[in-house]
Design an enzyme around this catalytic site. Structure first.
Site, PDB file in Angstrom:
ATOM      1  N   HIS A 223      -0.599  -1.543  -0.675  1.00  0.00           N
ATOM      2  CA  HIS A 223      -1.576  -1.543  -1.764  1.00  0.00           C
ATOM      3  C   HIS A 223      -0.919  -0.965  -3.012  1.00  0.00           C
ATOM      4  O   HIS A 223      -0.351  -1.692  -3.812  1.00  0.00           O
ATOM      5  CB  HIS A 223      -2.807  -0.746  -1.337  1.00  0.00           C
ATOM      6  CG  HIS A 223      -3.960  -0.819  -2.288  1.00  0.00           C
ATOM      7  ND1 HIS A 223      -3.979  -1.629  -3.403  1.00  0.00           N
ATOM      8  CD2 HIS A 223      -5.159  -0.171  -2.293  1.00  0.00           C
ATOM      9  CE1 HIS A 223      -5.129  -1.485  -4.035  1.00  0.00           C
ATOM     10  NE2 HIS A 223      -5.857  -0.593  -3.394  1.00  0.00           N
ATOM     11  N   HIS A 262       0.173 -11.867  -3.123  1.00  0.00           N
ATOM     12  CA  HIS A 262      -1.094 -11.173  -3.322  1.00  0.00           C
ATOM     13  C   HIS A 262      -2.147 -11.917  -2.520  1.00  0.00           C
ATOM     14  O   HIS A 262      -2.160 -13.149  -2.490  1.00  0.00           O
ATOM     15  CB  HIS A 262      -1.460 -11.147  -4.813  1.00  0.00           C
ATOM     16  CG  HIS A 262      -2.565 -10.200  -5.145  1.00  0.00           C
ATOM     17  ND1 HIS A 262      -3.884 -10.488  -4.902  1.00  0.00           N
ATOM     18  CD2 HIS A 262      -2.538  -8.954  -5.694  1.00  0.00           C
ATOM     19  CE1 HIS A 262      -4.631  -9.474  -5.301  1.00  0.00           C
ATOM     20  NE2 HIS A 262      -3.835  -8.529  -5.773  1.00  0.00           N
ATOM     21  N   ASP A 314       2.807  -5.034  -9.716  1.00  0.00           N
ATOM     22  CA  ASP A 314       3.735  -3.951  -9.377  1.00  0.00           C
ATOM     23  C   ASP A 314       5.197  -4.322  -9.637  1.00  0.00           C
ATOM     24  O   ASP A 314       6.012  -3.456  -9.964  1.00  0.00           O
ATOM     25  CB  ASP A 314       3.576  -3.560  -7.904  1.00  0.00           C
ATOM     26  CG  ASP A 314       2.246  -2.898  -7.621  1.00  0.00           C
ATOM     27  OD1 ASP A 314       1.786  -2.119  -8.467  1.00  0.00           O
ATOM     28  OD2 ASP A 314       1.654  -3.169  -6.557  1.00  0.00           O
TER      29      ASP A 314
END
Length: 372
Positions: A223, A262, A314
């Protein structure tokens, strides 16, 4: 005979709540925040304007912005005894654990903690958002035996956040890019941490408890911890070809490569990643060194070709934070600090229209065993 119920591992595709806060519209590649496109907001609005939108349901007027900035600034310091609590943590404590401890401890200072009304929770949220940059930076610095850096009232929210983490005053470009990253991390519908917060809130637990559970969720590298893993991976290579070879080796070993893929954006690139990719290019242009940008681009092309996977936020946020001089262990705490605004909105919404989460299981064990 019991009716067989549908089971969806990881609750994949399950609608767990109705919300007015946000929605990931994958058909139009939009992230909607109270009806606004998050990407468009990130180009024109500040993080504090997003905070107002998330908590109040609308963008602020100029006078409301001034009031909000004063309220946030007045809450930006931590109690002295709270800092002493952080000093008791072991040196090898991860900043996310320090953040979790510090956040949980703030509940003890709230004399109206049992008031879960929307107005009380909104006020609580503003107070927490004022303290999150100081708590994020101080927990890291104290654990590493450094003095916390006090916020400066003359700096903006994002500039102060950067200053307290790095110890240097940011340029206008650095401030702008960091603020944009906070906007992009602010809210994202129903990821694991938001679900965890809403599940906890559904028991009528307080805002601090719900957010503390969300910290624990976000620490996991499936996460929030991915941005740290991405940067450590990039630092293993010195050149673009080194990085490509490193990724190929990991793929052959069937190792998971963080920063790609994702659950929602399965066949497309996370639109937030594109914004951070542009930010990385700006920072590299300013530094006159494009090595990190070129490595990231090469990795992006390779993963799309080999695995059909696209970068998520990210992947590009990690090198952006590196270029801003932020220590790697702070990347995930920054993610959480930014997401606090969205999490608070979800807890307020859950309390206002609550039903206790109580799912069932599909039992796979033995039935009706008897003692021998």
């Amino acid at each position: 005979m019991e009716e067989k119920q549908h089971y969806s591992p990881g609750l994949d595709g399950v609608i767990a709540a109705e919300t007015h806060i946000s929605y990931l519209d994958t058909q139009s590649s939009q992230i909607l925040i109270r009806g606004y496109d998050l990407i468009e907001l990130s180009e024109t609005k500040s993080y504090l304007e997003l905070v107002h939108l998330l908590l109040e349901g609308r963008l602020p007027e100029e006078s409301e912005m001034e009031t909000l900035e004063r309220k946030i600034n007045s809450a930006s310091s931590l109690p002295a005894d709270h800092l002493r609590l952080l000093e008791l943590l072991p040196e090898d404590t991860h900043p996310m654990d320090g953040l979790r401890t510090g956040l949980s401890a703030l509940a003890g200072y709230d004399r109206q903690i049992d008031d879960r009304s929307p107005s009380a929770n909104k006020e609580r949220a503003y107070q927490l958002l004022g303290k999150m940059p100081a708590l994020t930076a101080a927990s890291y610095r104290i654990i590493n035996k450094k003095e916390p850096i006090l916020p400066l009232q003359t700096l903006s929210y994002s500039a102060n956040f950067l200053y307290m983490m790095t110890g240097k005053l940011p340029s206008s470009l650095e401030e702008q890019i960091f603020d944009r990253s906070l906007v992009l991390y602010s809210e994202h519908e129903m990821p694991n941490s938001t679900f965890a917060a809403r599940v906890i809130a559904s028991t009528h637990s307080d805002l601090y408890g719900a957010l503390t559970g969300a910290v624990a969720s976000l620490k996991g590298n499936l996460h929030g911890g991915a941005n740290e893993a991405v940067m450590y991976l990039l630092l293993e290579a010195k050149t673009t070809s080194d990085f490509e070879q490193l990724l190929q080796t990991k793929l052959k070993r069937k190792e998971k490569i963080m920063g790609f893929g994702h659950r929602v954006y399965m066949k497309k690139m996370d639109p937030r990643a594109l914004m951070m990719k542009e930010a990385l290019q700006q920072l590299c242009d300013k530094a006159g060194d494009h090595r990190l940008y070129e490595m990231c681009e090469a990795g992006e092309r390779l993963m799309e070709k080999e695995k059909g996977l696209y970068p998520n936020l990210d992947y590009y946020a990690a090198p952006v934070y590196w270029m801003l001089g932020i220590p790697i262990p702070l990347y995930t705490p920054i993610f959480f600090s930014a997401r606090t605004s969205g999490l608070c909105a979800h807890v307020i919404e859950q309390h206002a229209n609550n039903r206790l989460f109580r799912p069932r299981v599909s039992y796979m064990g033995p039935r009706y065993q008897t003692k021998s």
